[in-house]
Design a protein around this motif. Structure first.
Motif, PDB file in Angstrom:
ATOM      1  N   LEU A 115       0.824  -1.197   0.000  1.00 33.51           N
ATOM      2  CA  LEU A 115       0.000   0.000   0.000  1.00 33.51           C
ATOM      3  C   LEU A 115       0.863   1.253   0.000  1.00 33.51           C
ATOM      4  N   PRO A 116       0.604   2.158  -0.926  1.00 35.47           N
ATOM      5  CA  PRO A 116       1.307   3.447  -0.900  1.00 35.47           C
ATOM      6  C   PRO A 116       0.637   4.384   0.085  1.00 35.47           C
ATOM      7  N   ARG A 117       1.213   5.526   0.293  1.00 31.51           N
ATOM      8  CA  ARG A 117       0.600   6.629   1.034  1.00 31.51           C
ATOM      9  C   ARG A 117       0.513   7.815   0.082  1.00 31.51           C
ATOM     10  N   PRO A 118      -0.633   8.375  -0.185  1.00 30.45           N
ATOM     11  CA  PRO A 118      -1.939   7.933   0.294  1.00 30.45           C
ATOM     12  C   PRO A 118      -2.495   6.801  -0.566  1.00 30.45           C
ATOM     13  N   ALA A 119      -3.565   6.170  -0.083  1.00 32.07           N
ATOM     14  CA  ALA A 119      -4.217   5.098  -0.837  1.00 32.07           C
ATOM     15  C   ALA A 119      -5.713   5.118  -0.561  1.00 32.07           C
ATOM     16  N   PHE A 120      -6.471   4.595  -1.515  1.00 29.60           N
ATOM     17  CA  PHE A 120      -7.911   4.437  -1.373  1.00 29.60           C
ATOM     18  C   PHE A 120      -8.226   2.980  -1.684  1.00 29.60           C
ATOM     19  N   LEU A 121      -8.702   2.243  -0.685  1.00 29.65           N
ATOM     20  CA  LEU A 121      -9.018   0.827  -0.864  1.00 29.65           C
ATOM     21  C   LEU A 121     -10.512   0.663  -1.027  1.00 29.65           C
ATOM     22  N   LEU A 130      -5.074   9.225 -11.725  1.00 31.94           N
ATOM     23  CA  LEU A 130      -5.049   8.160 -10.733  1.00 31.94           C
ATOM     24  C   LEU A 130      -4.859   6.802 -11.401  1.00 31.94           C
ATOM     25  N   GLU A 131      -4.257   5.903 -10.677  1.00 26.60           N
ATOM     26  CA  GLU A 131      -4.047   4.540 -11.153  1.00 26.60           C
ATOM     27  C   GLU A 131      -4.873   3.582 -10.305  1.00 26.60           C
ATOM     28  N   ALA A 132      -5.688   2.758 -10.939  1.00 27.15           N
ATOM     29  CA  ALA A 132      -6.496   1.766 -10.231  1.00 27.15           C
ATOM     30  C   ALA A 132      -5.865   0.397 -10.445  1.00 27.15           C
ATOM     31  N   GLU A 133      -5.325  -0.167  -9.362  1.00 30.92           N
ATOM     32  CA  GLU A 133      -4.655  -1.465  -9.448  1.00 30.92           C
ATOM     33  C   GLU A 133      -5.571  -2.550  -8.914  1.00 30.92           C
ATOM     34  N   HIS A 134      -5.825  -3.556  -9.745  1.00 30.95           N
ATOM     35  CA  HIS A 134      -6.651  -4.683  -9.329  1.00 30.95           C
ATOM     36  C   HIS A 134      -5.803  -5.595  -8.447  1.00 30.95           C
ATOM     37  N   ILE A 135      -6.154  -5.702  -7.144  1.00 31.61           N
ATOM     38  CA  ILE A 135      -5.303  -6.424  -6.208  1.00 31.61           C
ATOM     39  C   ILE A 135      -5.957  -7.675  -5.638  1.00 31.61           C
ATOM     40  N   GLY A 136      -7.165  -7.980  -6.072  1.00 29.87           N
ATOM     41  CA  GLY A 136      -7.847  -9.161  -5.559  1.00 29.87           C
ATOM     42  C   GLY A 136      -9.147  -9.370  -6.289  1.00 29.87           C
ATOM     43  N   SER A 137      -9.975 -10.210  -5.742  1.00 31.34           N
ATOM     44  CA  SER A 137     -11.266 -10.507  -6.353  1.00 31.34           C
ATOM     45  C   SER A 137     -12.172  -9.288  -6.279  1.00 31.34           C
ATOM     46  N   ARG A 138     -12.182  -8.502  -7.357  1.00 31.20           N
ATOM     47  CA  ARG A 138     -12.987  -7.287  -7.451  1.00 31.20           C
ATOM     48  C   ARG A 138     -12.595  -6.252  -6.395  1.00 31.20           C
ATOM     49  N   VAL A 139     -11.339  -6.238  -6.012  1.00 31.41           N
ATOM     50  CA  VAL A 139     -10.821  -5.282  -5.037  1.00 31.41           C
ATOM     51  C   VAL A 139      -9.752  -4.433  -5.708  1.00 31.41           C
ATOM     52  N   TYR A 140      -9.767  -3.133  -5.452  1.00 35.04           N
ATOM     53  CA  TYR A 140      -8.869  -2.209  -6.133  1.00 35.04           C
ATOM     54  C   TYR A 140      -8.187  -1.284  -5.136  1.00 35.04           C
ATOM     55  N   THR A 171     -12.342   5.176 -16.132  1.00 34.84           N
ATOM     56  CA  THR A 171     -11.870   6.163 -17.091  1.00 34.84           C
ATOM     57  C   THR A 171     -11.691   7.517 -16.410  1.00 34.84           C
ATOM     58  N   GLY A 172     -12.645   7.858 -15.532  1.00 32.58           N
ATOM     59  CA  GLY A 172     -12.538   9.104 -14.781  1.00 32.58           C
ATOM     60  C   GLY A 172     -11.321   9.121 -13.871  1.00 32.58           C
ATOM     61  N   CYS A 173     -11.013   7.973 -13.265  1.00 31.85           N
ATOM     62  CA  CYS A 173      -9.812   7.882 -12.432  1.00 31.85           C
ATOM     63  C   CYS A 173      -8.564   8.182 -13.260  1.00 31.85           C
ATOM     64  N   ALA A 174      -8.486   7.554 -14.441  1.00 33.80           N
ATOM     65  CA  ALA A 174      -7.322   7.751 -15.303  1.00 33.80           C
ATOM     66  C   ALA A 174      -7.208   9.203 -15.739  1.00 33.80           C
ATOM     67  N   ASP A 175      -8.335   9.821 -16.095  1.00 33.95           N
ATOM     68  CA  ASP A 175      -8.326  11.218 -16.527  1.00 33.95           C
ATOM     69  C   ASP A 175      -7.880  12.155 -15.400  1.00 33.95           C
ATOM     70  N   ALA A 176      -8.112  11.745 -14.147  1.00 38.43           N
ATOM     71  CA  ALA A 176      -7.743  12.566 -12.996  1.00 38.43           C
ATOM     72  C   ALA A 176      -6.318  12.294 -12.525  1.00 38.43           C
ATOM     73  N   ILE A 209      -6.607   2.409  -5.358  1.00 40.36           N
ATOM     74  CA  ILE A 209      -6.544   3.590  -6.222  1.00 40.36           C
ATOM     75  C   ILE A 209      -5.556   4.576  -5.608  1.00 40.36           C
ATOM     76  N   LYS A 210      -4.625   5.047  -6.423  1.00 41.32           N
ATOM     77  CA  LYS A 210      -3.536   5.880  -5.901  1.00 41.32           C
ATOM     78  C   LYS A 210      -3.086   6.858  -6.981  1.00 41.32           C
ATOM     79  N   PRO A 211      -2.364   7.912  -6.590  1.00 44.78           N
ATOM     80  CA  PRO A 211      -1.759   8.795  -7.597  1.00 44.78           C
ATOM     81  C   PRO A 211      -0.883   7.973  -8.533  1.00 44.78           C
ATOM     82  N   ARG A 212      -0.842   8.335  -9.802  1.00 42.79           N
ATOM     83  CA  ARG A 212      -0.233   7.486 -10.830  1.00 42.79           C
ATOM     84  C   ARG A 212       1.215   7.118 -10.538  1.00 42.79           C
ATOM     85  N   HIS A 213       1.987   8.010  -9.983  1.00 41.26           N
ATOM     86  CA  HIS A 213       3.412   7.714  -9.740  1.00 41.26           C
ATOM     87  C   HIS A 213       3.715   7.683  -8.239  1.00 41.26           C
ATOM     88  N   SER A 214       2.763   7.198  -7.468  1.00 38.50           N
ATOM     89  CA  SER A 214       2.940   7.140  -6.013  1.00 38.50           C
ATOM     90  C   SER A 214       3.990   6.112  -5.645  1.00 38.50           C
TER      91      SER A 214
END
Length: 217
Positions: free
Chosen positions: A164-170, A194-204, A187-192, A206-211
Motif C-alpha cells: 500500500l502506498p501513502r496515500p491510498a484508497f481501498l 489516478l491509477e487503479a490497481e486490481h489487487i484481488g477478487s474485485r478489489v482495487y 476512465t474518470g480515475c485515469a483522466d484525474a 486507487i492511488k496517484p499514478r506515480h505514487s
C-alpha cells in the motif's frame, strides 16, 4: 453475527409513486438497536429501520473487513484514516476502540446520519464522538487541505501480499453497478491522474499514478 435483513428493492426508489395527495411524506424516524459481534468485541449499534440514503444497514463486508484488519493490523496502525460511506459508524467505532486509530467518519450531507453515528459512538463509550465529515459525492469537498493518508470503505477483502502506498484508497466493487458505469468510473480515475490497481477478487487500490510504495503489509 447479527446482520440486518433487507429487500434488494429497498435500495432503489419506486418508479410508480401511488401516494395520494393527502398522505404526508414526512414520518418520524424509527430505529432498531442490535448487538453485533465483531472480532473480540461486541458493539451495540442503532440502525435506521429505513433510510432513503441507504445508511441503515451493516453490510456483511463490514465484518469481513474487520476480521482481515485484526489479522493485518499493520495496514491501519499509525494511519490517519477517513471512512467513506460510514452509515451507522460501526466499522470506524470498532477500529477506534480496538486500535485507537485516528479515524474520521463520512457520509452524505444528512443530519440524521451524523446524529446516529454520534449516538452509536456514545453507546459504545467513545466520547468525545468521532469527527464526522458530511459530504455528498459530486459536491465540492468540504476539507480544503485534507491530511488523511488512508481512505477506507467497508466491503473490502485484501491479501497479505498487497503493498500500500501513502496515500491510498481501498475499495471493493461488487454490486449494484453495470459494466458501462464501471467503465466510466475507471476512465474518470485515469483522466484525474489516478491509477487503479486490481489487487484481488474485485478489489482495487486507487492511488496517484506515480505514487511511491512506502510500506509492505
Amino acid at each position: 453475527m447479527d446482520i440486518a435483513l433487507f429487500s434488494p428493492s429497498s435500495l432503489f426508489p419506486e418508479d410508480d409513486d401511488s401516494s395520494s395527495p393527502d398522505e404526508t411524506t414526512e414520518t418520524q424516524q424509527s430505529y432498531v438497536e442490535r448487538s453485533h459481534e465483531f472480532p473480540g468485541m461486541e458493539l451495540l449499534i442503532r440502525e435506521f429501520s429505513f433510510h432513503q440514503l441507504n445508511a441503515n444497514l451493516l453490510w456483511p463486508g463490514t465484518f469481513a473487513f474487520a476480521e482481515w484488519l485484526v489479522q493485518h493490523r499493520s495496514s491501519i496502525e499509525g494511519r490517519r484514516c477517513i471512512e467513506l460511506g460510514s452509515g451507522t459508524g460501526a466499522l470506524a467505532i470498532y477500529l477506534r476502540k480496538l486500535f485507537c486509530v485516528d479515524i474520521t467518519t463520512s457520509d452524505y450531507d444528512d443530519q440524521e446520519i451524523e446524529e446516529n453515528i454520534a449516538h452509536n459512538c456514545r453507546a459504545n463509550g467513545i466520547t468525545p464522538v468521532l469527527p464526522h465529515l458530511k459530504h455528498t459525492w459530486g459536491d465540492t469537498f468540504p476539507a480544503a487541505d485534507p491530511d488523511w493518508d488512508l481512505i477506507i470503505a467497508s466491503d473490502i477483502l485484501l491479501s497479505a501480499e498487497v503493498r500500500l502506498p501513502r496515500p491510498a484508497f481501498l475499495m471493493s466493487w461488487r454490486r449494484r453497478i453495470g459494466k458501462e458505469d464501471e467503465s466510466l468510473f475507471f476512465t474518470g480515475c485515469a483522466d484525474a491522474g489516478l491509477e487503479a490497481e486490481h489487487i484481488g477478487s474485485r478489489v482495487y487500490c486507487i492511488k496517484p499514478r506515480h505514487s511511491a510504495v512506502l510500506e509492505t503489509i
